[in-house]
Motif scaffolding. Sequence first.
Motif: not given
Length: 313
Positions: A41-43, A99-102, A123-124
Motif C-alpha cells: 500500500v503506497a501513500c 498494488l494499492i494507492a492511498g 495500481y490495482d
Amino acid sequence: MNINGILVPIVTPFDNNGNVDAQKLTTLVEAFIDKGVAGIVACGTTGEYYTFSAAERELVLTTIAEAAKNKAAKNKGAENKGAENKGAENKGAENKVTLIAGINSLSTDHSIELAAQAKALGYDGLMLSAPPYSLPEQEGVIAHFEKVADASELPIIMYNFPARVGVAIEFDTVAHLAKHPNIVGVKESSGDFSHALRMLQANFDDFEVVCGCDDQPVDFFFWGAKSWIAGAANVFPAEQVALFNATQQGDWDKAKQIMSEIYPAIHSMESGNYNQKAKAGCLKGSMDIGSVRVPLTDMPEDEKAEFLALLSK
C-alpha cells in the motif's frame, strides 16, 4: 484484485537531506516481496503521504510500481528457468503483488484526481478514508465514497480510522456502501472489535473486512477476515505472513505463539510514536531508512533503544 494475506502500508525512506530515497524504497519493496507479502500500500499513514509534494508523490508511486513489476519479472524468470531445468511445465504463476494507492485528501474531488493518477501508474486498487477535518455526517461520508467510486474504475478499500480522521464510518454506512460494485472492503482501524465483528458477521457480498489493528489479527482471522493491512508489517513482514498462513491452516496455537512473540513490540508501537517505530524497526531494525518528517519528530534515543531491544527478543 487479490487482497488476501498481509499488505504492507510501506514507509517512505528519506535521505540525510530529508529527500525521498528512491533507491532504498526499491530495496524495501523487493525485501517485502521476498518475505511473502500479498501487497504493497503506497501513500498510507506510515508512508507519511501528507508531507509529499506532488512531484514526490509521483516519485513514490512510480518507484513502488516499477520495483514491484521488476521483482515479479525476476521471480517469474527464475521459476521458468527452474521448471525448464526439471523438465516440468510451468503453470504460469504471476508472482505479482497487489498494488494499492492511498488517495486520502481533504477534498473529494482531489481524491478523484489521485485515483486517476494511481490508475495511470498501474495500481490495482485504492484505499480511501472519510475526508478529514470537515467532519461530515454519515450522509456526507456516503456521498464522498460514492462520488469517488463512481469516478474511478479501480476498486476501493474504505479506511475507517476515526482517531486520525475525526469521523467514523458507521455500520449502516458500511452496509450501504458495500453494495457499490467498486467498493470492495473496509480496513477497520477503529480498535473497536465489536464493530469489526458486527461487519464480519454481516457477510456482505463480495466485500472484505480487513484487519487494520495491529494487535487484533488473530481475532479478525478467527472470525473469517482474510487480510491484514498492518503498519507493523514494515517491522515484521515474515512473522505476519507466517501468522496469517497459520490461521488459514487452522493452526491457532502457532498463530497465538507468533502473536505473543511480536506483541511486545506491537504494543509499544500502538502506545506512541507509531510511525517513528515503524521506521526505526524497519525489517526488524536491519535497515536505516532515515527520520520522519515534520510535523512528526524523532523519538528520544532511549525510547528508540528500548523499542529496538524488543525486536531481538
